[in-house]
Motif scaffolding. Structure first.
Motif, PDB file in Angstrom:
ATOM      1  N   ARG A  32      14.675  44.839  44.269  1.00  0.00           N
ATOM      2  CA  ARG A  32      15.390  45.840  44.452  1.00  0.00           C
ATOM      3  C   ARG A  32      16.813  45.495  44.371  1.00  0.00           C
ATOM      4  N   ARG A  33      17.265  44.587  45.075  1.00  0.00           N
ATOM      5  CA  ARG A  33      18.689  44.223  44.973  1.00  0.00           C
ATOM      6  C   ARG A  33      19.298  43.970  43.532  1.00  0.00           C
ATOM      7  N   PHE A  34      18.281  43.222  42.844  1.00  0.00           N
ATOM      8  CA  PHE A  34      18.559  43.151  41.360  1.00  0.00           C
ATOM      9  C   PHE A  34      18.775  44.389  40.652  1.00  0.00           C
ATOM     10  N   HIS A  35      17.645  45.372  40.980  1.00  0.00           N
ATOM     11  CA  HIS A  35      17.705  46.576  40.052  1.00  0.00           C
ATOM     12  C   HIS A  35      18.988  47.471  40.174  1.00  0.00           C
ATOM     13  N   GLU A  36      19.443  47.298  41.804  1.00  0.00           N
ATOM     14  CA  GLU A  36      20.482  48.306  42.115  1.00  0.00           C
ATOM     15  C   GLU A  36      21.806  47.612  41.746  1.00  0.00           C
ATOM     16  N   ASP A  37      21.867  46.584  41.395  1.00  0.00           N
ATOM     17  CA  ASP A  37      23.246  46.012  40.639  1.00  0.00           C
ATOM     18  C   ASP A  37      23.587  46.835  39.640  1.00  0.00           C
ATOM     19  N   ARG A  38      24.837  47.231  39.791  1.00  0.00           N
ATOM     20  CA  ARG A  38      25.236  48.297  38.752  1.00  0.00           C
ATOM     21  C   ARG A  38      26.098  47.514  37.509  1.00  0.00           C
ATOM     22  N   SER A  39      25.939  46.210  37.583  1.00  0.00           N
ATOM     23  CA  SER A  39      26.770  45.375  36.499  1.00  0.00           C
ATOM     24  C   SER A  39      26.307  45.405  35.399  1.00  0.00           C
ATOM     25  N   ARG A  40      27.164  45.313  34.252  1.00  0.00           N
ATOM     26  CA  ARG A  40      26.667  45.620  33.135  1.00  0.00           C
ATOM     27  C   ARG A  40      25.783  44.263  32.575  1.00  0.00           C
ATOM     28  N   LYS A  41      26.324  43.012  33.136  1.00  0.00           N
ATOM     29  CA  LYS A  41      25.522  41.646  32.853  1.00  0.00           C
ATOM     30  C   LYS A  41      25.188  41.187  34.164  1.00  0.00           C
ATOM     31  N   ARG A  42      23.956  40.867  34.469  1.00  0.00           N
ATOM     32  CA  ARG A  42      23.175  40.619  35.596  1.00  0.00           C
ATOM     33  C   ARG A  42      22.520  39.400  35.467  1.00  0.00           C
ATOM     34  N   ALA A  43      22.142  38.517  36.561  1.00  0.00           N
ATOM     35  CA  ALA A  43      21.500  37.427  36.691  1.00  0.00           C
ATOM     36  C   ALA A  43      20.549  37.498  37.835  1.00  0.00           C
ATOM     37  N   ALA A  44      19.263  37.229  37.669  1.00  0.00           N
ATOM     38  CA  ALA A  44      18.343  37.304  38.928  1.00  0.00           C
ATOM     39  C   ALA A  44      18.236  35.804  39.032  1.00  0.00           C
ATOM     40  N   ARG A  45      18.594  35.106  39.708  1.00  0.00           N
ATOM     41  CA  ARG A  45      18.298  33.666  39.866  1.00  0.00           C
ATOM     42  C   ARG A  45      17.432  33.424  41.402  1.00  0.00           C
ATOM     43  N   ALA A  46      16.078  32.808  40.876  1.00  0.00           N
ATOM     44  CA  ALA A  46      15.245  32.692  41.827  1.00  0.00           C
ATOM     45  C   ALA A  46      14.296  31.732  41.906  1.00  0.00           C
ATOM     46  N   VAL A 173      24.783  41.925  21.642  1.00  0.00           N
ATOM     47  CA  VAL A 173      24.884  43.269  22.435  1.00  0.00           C
ATOM     48  C   VAL A 173      26.129  43.638  22.441  1.00  0.00           C
ATOM     49  N   SER A 174      27.221  42.730  22.293  1.00  0.00           N
ATOM     50  CA  SER A 174      28.537  43.044  22.485  1.00  0.00           C
ATOM     51  C   SER A 174      29.282  44.150  21.747  1.00  0.00           C
ATOM     52  N   VAL A 175      28.790  44.306  20.570  1.00  0.00           N
ATOM     53  CA  VAL A 175      29.100  45.437  19.680  1.00  0.00           C
ATOM     54  C   VAL A 175      29.110  46.624  20.542  1.00  0.00           C
ATOM     55  N   ARG A 176      27.949  46.948  20.849  1.00  0.00           N
ATOM     56  CA  ARG A 176      27.531  48.253  21.682  1.00  0.00           C
ATOM     57  C   ARG A 176      27.649  48.083  23.158  1.00  0.00           C
ATOM     58  N   ARG A 177      28.303  47.130  23.658  1.00  0.00           N
ATOM     59  CA  ARG A 177      28.507  47.073  25.045  1.00  0.00           C
ATOM     60  C   ARG A 177      27.389  47.303  25.592  1.00  0.00           C
ATOM     61  N   GLY A 178      26.222  46.857  25.219  1.00  0.00           N
ATOM     62  CA  GLY A 178      24.875  46.992  25.928  1.00  0.00           C
ATOM     63  C   GLY A 178      24.536  46.158  27.082  1.00  0.00           C
ATOM     64  N   ASP A 179      23.695  46.629  28.062  1.00  0.00           N
ATOM     65  CA  ASP A 179      23.294  45.707  29.062  1.00  0.00           C
ATOM     66  C   ASP A 179      22.643  44.568  28.747  1.00  0.00           C
ATOM     67  N   ALA A 180      22.910  43.392  29.634  1.00  0.00           N
ATOM     68  CA  ALA A 180      22.279  42.241  29.457  1.00  0.00           C
ATOM     69  C   ALA A 180      21.769  41.784  30.762  1.00  0.00           C
TER      70      ALA A 180
END
Length: 253
Positions: A32-46, A173-180
């Motif tokens: 849930r913490r990972f999904h709630e992160d609103r950043s465009r680029k997110r890492a789940a280190r686990a 994904v940089s051209v469309r500023r897509g989520d990563a």
């Protein structure tokens, strides 16, 4: 509304992960913490076996269907890219996680999940949805030219690619500023991962390598972050690791 959600969750693994109780099919506190992160680029280190790939799969379905519990996503159709190690070896594994929480009724009539092979669409390794969205896997450890084409709306990297493939994947994904998003355990017997640490974390002497756009969520192997696990099976899992790898594989260090 509550009755509807409970009914849907009982019959649909995607809805159950979204609305269900942690430890009973619903997302864990760490996920849930990972999904709630609103950043465009997110890492789940686990650590291992904490549900990081399942969390990545949920994000993929959310972006492909245009429904997300914690952020606005395009209604689609969208075209997503999943970077795996070697497609022939790892697409079946990632496909299984996608299949575990596949929303009911979303697939294109010509798209199938085949046990041990993964999703296929008209003879290709990919996912096609009835709404026109597609999910395409590419390798992050074979020839970099495999990544050097196409523009995508979102990107999921499952486990670290080669350093030479990192920029190529993100440029898709940089051209469309897509989520990563990146889901990974910070250990790789095939390469030194300090380059990835410098990308994700600002470290002295490597400021030029740092990408400040990344946000990290750390999910540890314990019953607080993973209520679907027990103290007994966690102790057993920890006991099989060698001392030099135990910290990475259990706490995500």
């Amino acid at each position: 509304q509550a009755i509807r959600e409970r009914t849907e969750a009982a019959n649909d693994p995607f809805e159950r992960y979204w609305h269900g109780e942690p430890g009973k099919g619903g997302m864990s506190p760490g996920q849930r913490r990972f999904h709630e992160d609103r950043s465009r680029k997110r890492a789940a280190r686990a650590g291992n076996q904490v549900g990081k790939t399942l969390a990545g799969a949920f994000e993929a379905w959310c972006h492909a269907t245009g429904r997300h519990p914690f952020r606005a996503v395009p209604k689609g159709p969208t075209h997503g890219l999943i970077v795996v190690g070697i497609v022939a070896e790892h697409w079946p594994i990632v496909s299984q996680k996608l299949h575990d929480i596949e929303p009911r009724g979303v697939l294109h009539p010509s798209c199938y999940y085949v046990e041990g092979k993964g999703y296929t669409y008209r003879g290709r390794a990919m996912v096609a949805l009835a709404n026109g969205s597609t999910i395409t896997p590419k390798s992050g450890k074979q020839q970099v030219v495999a990544l050097a084409s196409g523009t995508y709306d979102w990107l999921w990297v499952d486990e670290p690619p080669r350093a030479s493939h990192w920029g190529e994947a993100l440029s898709r994904v940089s051209v469309r500023r897509g989520d990563a998003w990146l889901t990974f355990t910070p250990i790789d017997v095939g390469q030194d991962l300090r380059w990835l640490r410098h990308k994700l974390e600002k470290t002295d002497g490597y400021e030029a390598d740092h990408d400040p756009g990344w946000s990290q969520t750390v999910i540890q192997l314990n019953t607080d972050d993973c209520p679907h696990r027990t103290e007994e099976d966690i102790r057993e899992q920890m006991s099989v690791y060698l001392e030099w790898e135990r910290v990475q594989r259990t706490t995500g260090e």
